[in-house]
Design an enzyme around this catalytic site. Structure first.
Site, mmCIF file in Angstrom:
data_model
loop_
_atom_site.group_PDB
_atom_site.id
_atom_site.type_symbol
_atom_site.label_atom_id
_atom_site.label_comp_id
_atom_site.label_asym_id
_atom_site.label_seq_id
_atom_site.Cartn_x
_atom_site.Cartn_y
_atom_site.Cartn_z
ATOM 1 N N GLY A 1 43.340 47.465 43.874
ATOM 2 C CA GLY A 1 42.667 48.765 43.797
ATOM 3 C C GLY A 1 42.264 49.236 45.192
ATOM 4 O O GLY A 1 42.621 48.623 46.211
ATOM 5 N N PHE A 2 41.497 50.309 45.216
ATOM 6 C CA PHE A 2 41.119 50.919 46.505
ATOM 7 C C PHE A 2 40.314 49.939 47.372
ATOM 8 O O PHE A 2 40.778 49.472 48.423
ATOM 9 C CB PHE A 2 40.347 52.218 46.200
ATOM 10 C CG PHE A 2 39.536 52.767 47.339
ATOM 11 C CD1 PHE A 2 40.055 52.845 48.629
ATOM 12 C CD2 PHE A 2 38.229 53.233 47.116
ATOM 13 C CE1 PHE A 2 39.299 53.365 49.684
ATOM 14 C CE2 PHE A 2 37.472 53.749 48.151
ATOM 15 C CZ PHE A 2 38.000 53.808 49.433
ATOM 16 N N ILE A 3 39.111 49.590 46.936
ATOM 17 C CA ILE A 3 38.260 48.715 47.767
ATOM 18 C C ILE A 3 38.873 47.320 47.834
ATOM 19 O O ILE A 3 38.910 46.673 48.888
ATOM 20 C CB ILE A 3 36.820 48.657 47.206
ATOM 21 C CG1 ILE A 3 36.213 50.062 47.132
ATOM 22 C CG2 ILE A 3 35.945 47.747 48.084
ATOM 23 C CD1 ILE A 3 34.871 50.136 46.401
ATOM 24 N N LYS B 1 27.752 48.907 34.331
ATOM 25 C CA LYS B 1 27.514 48.221 35.607
ATOM 26 C C LYS B 1 26.152 47.514 35.582
ATOM 27 O O LYS B 1 26.006 46.397 36.080
ATOM 28 C CB LYS B 1 27.589 49.219 36.774
ATOM 29 C CG LYS B 1 29.007 49.634 37.090
ATOM 30 C CD LYS B 1 29.814 48.429 37.584
ATOM 31 C CE LYS B 1 31.249 48.742 37.909
ATOM 32 N NZ LYS B 1 32.020 47.573 38.314
ATOM 33 N N TYR C 1 29.437 54.363 32.053
ATOM 34 C CA TYR C 1 29.842 53.610 33.244
ATOM 35 C C TYR C 1 28.621 52.955 33.900
ATOM 36 O O TYR C 1 28.630 51.744 34.186
ATOM 37 C CB TYR C 1 30.537 54.542 34.248
ATOM 38 C CG TYR C 1 30.764 53.883 35.593
ATOM 39 C CD1 TYR C 1 31.716 52.874 35.742
ATOM 40 C CD2 TYR C 1 30.023 54.256 36.713
ATOM 41 C CE1 TYR C 1 31.917 52.254 36.974
ATOM 42 C CE2 TYR C 1 30.215 53.636 37.946
ATOM 43 C CZ TYR C 1 31.162 52.644 38.066
ATOM 44 O OH TYR C 1 31.347 52.019 39.280
HETATM 45 N N1 LIG Z 1 34.790 53.570 44.867
HETATM 46 C C1 LIG Z 1 33.490 53.749 44.676
HETATM 47 O O1 LIG Z 1 32.903 54.717 45.169
HETATM 48 C C2 LIG Z 1 32.685 52.750 43.874
HETATM 49 C C3 LIG Z 1 31.291 52.942 43.808
HETATM 50 C C4 LIG Z 1 30.542 52.028 43.075
HETATM 51 C C5 LIG Z 1 31.142 50.973 42.448
HETATM 52 N N2 LIG Z 1 32.498 50.812 42.512
HETATM 53 C C6 LIG Z 1 33.093 49.673 41.820
HETATM 54 O O2 LIG Z 1 33.844 48.935 42.755
HETATM 55 C C7 LIG Z 1 34.988 48.370 42.118
HETATM 56 C C8 LIG Z 1 36.245 48.809 42.849
HETATM 57 O O3 LIG Z 1 36.293 50.233 42.803
HETATM 58 P P1 LIG Z 1 37.514 51.076 43.368
HETATM 59 O O4 LIG Z 1 37.013 52.396 43.787
HETATM 60 O O5 LIG Z 1 38.289 50.246 44.315
HETATM 61 O O6 LIG Z 1 38.320 51.312 42.016
HETATM 62 P P2 LIG Z 1 39.829 50.985 41.645
HETATM 63 O O7 LIG Z 1 40.041 51.564 40.273
HETATM 64 O O8 LIG Z 1 40.754 51.437 42.716
HETATM 65 O O9 LIG Z 1 39.844 49.397 41.586
HETATM 66 C C9 LIG Z 1 39.540 48.670 40.433
HETATM 67 C C10 LIG Z 1 40.697 47.728 40.155
HETATM 68 O O10 LIG Z 1 40.383 47.002 38.960
HETATM 69 C C11 LIG Z 1 41.561 46.906 38.196
HETATM 70 N N3 LIG Z 1 41.230 46.733 36.788
HETATM 71 C C12 LIG Z 1 40.763 47.651 35.902
HETATM 72 N N4 LIG Z 1 40.616 47.105 34.692
HETATM 73 C C13 LIG Z 1 40.995 45.795 34.812
HETATM 74 C C14 LIG Z 1 41.097 44.715 33.910
HETATM 75 N N5 LIG Z 1 40.778 44.847 32.617
HETATM 76 N N6 LIG Z 1 41.523 43.535 34.379
HETATM 77 C C15 LIG Z 1 41.880 43.359 35.688
HETATM 78 N N7 LIG Z 1 41.840 44.371 36.579
HETATM 79 C C16 LIG Z 1 41.403 45.571 36.143
HETATM 80 C C17 LIG Z 1 42.314 48.205 38.434
HETATM 81 O O11 LIG Z 1 43.703 48.089 38.147
HETATM 82 C C18 LIG Z 1 42.027 48.446 39.906
HETATM 83 O O12 LIG Z 1 43.050 47.930 40.718
HETATM 84 C C19 LIG Z 1 34.940 48.816 40.665
HETATM 85 O O13 LIG Z 1 34.339 47.792 39.902
HETATM 86 C C20 LIG Z 1 34.046 50.050 40.710
HETATM 87 O O14 LIG Z 1 33.395 50.270 39.486
HETATM 88 C C21 LIG Z 1 33.284 51.678 43.215
#
Ligand SMILES: NC(=O)c1ccc[n+]([C@@H]2O[C@H](COP(=O)([O-])OP(=O)(O)OC[C@H]3O[C@@H](n4cnc5c(N)ncnc54)[C@H](O)[C@@H]3O)[C@@H](O)[C@H]2O)c1
Length: 319
Positions: A11-13, A158, A154
């Protein structure tokens, strides 16, 4: 060279974190189901290709859901640290499929905890969110706030993930469990549906976007490079027991200011129409980052104007 697990690692992060861990010499096992939500899986496949091209066999990508404990189990063997970033992100889509958000974000976190404990990992760091603070927490939001009034499924999922980990940590002596409350993370490879990436793409293409509200909504936009440095700093500091940390810029801006920044970074004027604020969006996010500063020696460094240029440059390079 230690073995680490990164769930959500394509994913992104997660892809930025995996790259940093690989550059630091770790062997990285990624667990990710290449979810189709909240955006298409093509960018995850691209992130996998990029990591495999750069790091070859040092990275292993396993297409598994965090809801499937038995499929994950063998991959955890010998892991020292588990970075659990897999999850369903996004406030608005969580109203459309709340049960899936609960299953993946809460049950998935409990599953990952069980496996981290069973394989005798020493540290489990997992992605939480600024959304746990809702609208009722005094700003800047500090980790000591009670977080009892989520505005969306959501946010509730969390907070649920934090609470289930807090409870389970009581019986896992020696395991450090840390919830990382990320504040609106942006940068290259940002999720395409998020405001900064979608607005920057639209500005470059001359397309119109929808701005929710009157532009006064404030967000503590945090660059992904700062987030990755923060995760690594907190990882180095983490002690047995449960804890949570804010990772934010601590410098919120309103959406009107964000739009001006995007116009400066792209050299284009952004055309937008206005729509009412959707259910679940909080009025403002603003991190108190003093705890991460004092305990982990971390401070955000990227100024928004510089960070927005990294997004515009990345998008230009792809077009
Ligand atoms: N980007 C933000 O601003 C932000 C802010 C707060 C929290 N978060 C949290 O940080 C984490 C990463 O966020 P992101 O922006 O990189 O999002 P993202 O959607 O790009 O990354 C999440 C990854 O989790 C994977 N995923 C989803 N469901 C799954 C499952 N059942 N089993 C295995 N993998 C699964 C997705 O395929 C994806 O690659 C997430 O948990 C998100 O809730 C992100």
């Amino acid at each position: 060279m230690s073995k680490v697990i990164v769930t959500g690692g394509v994913g992104f992060i997660g892809s930025h974190l995996s790259r940093a861990l690989l550059l630091a010499g770790h062997r990285v096992v990624i667990i990710d189901d290449f979810s189709d939500a909240p955006y298409p899986r093509a960018s995850k496949e691209e992130n996998q290709r990029d990591l495999e091209k750069e790091f070859g066999e040092k990275v292993s990508v396993q297409r598994i859901s965090v809801t499937d404990v038995e499929a994950m189990r063998p991959h955890f063997e010998g892991a020292e640290t588990v970075f659990h970033l897999a999850g369903l992100a996004g406030v608005r889509p969580s109203f459309l499929d709340p049960a899936r958000y609960a299953r993946v974000n809460v049950e998935g976190t409990a599953n990952v905890f069980e496996l981290a404990d069973a394989c005798k990992a020493t540290k489990l760091l997992f992605a939480s969110s600024s959304s746990v603070y809702g609208n009722s927490t005094p700003l800047p939001a500090s980790e000591a706030s009670p977080c009892i009034s989520p505005e969306s499924p959501y946010a509730a999922s969390k907070r649920g993930a934090e609470l289930v980990t807090l409870a389970l940590a009581r019986r896992a002596v020696g395991l450090a469990c840390v919830g990382l409350r990320f504040f609106t993370v942006y940068g290259p490879k940002q999720r395409p549906e998020m405001a900064i990436s979608s607005f920057t793409r639209a500005a470059l293409a001359g397309e119109e976007v929808t701005l929710f509200g009157d532009g006064s909504m404030r967000r503590d936009f945090t660059h992904v490079d700062d987030i990755v440095r923060g995760i690594l700093a907190i990882h180095a500091h983490a002690k047995p027991g449960f804890d949570v940390f804010n990772l934010g810029s601590g410098a919120p801006v309103d959406l009107t200011t964000m739009i001006s920044g995007i116009e400066n970074a792209t050299g284009k004027t952004l055309r937008y129409k206005v729509a009412p604020v959707p259910l679940g969006d909080v009025d403002a996010t603003f991190a108190d980052v003093s705890k991460a500063k004092e305990l982990a020696g971390w401070a955000p460094q990227m100024k928004l104007e510089d960070g927005l240029k990294t997004v515009a440059d990345w998008l230009r390079a792809r077009s």
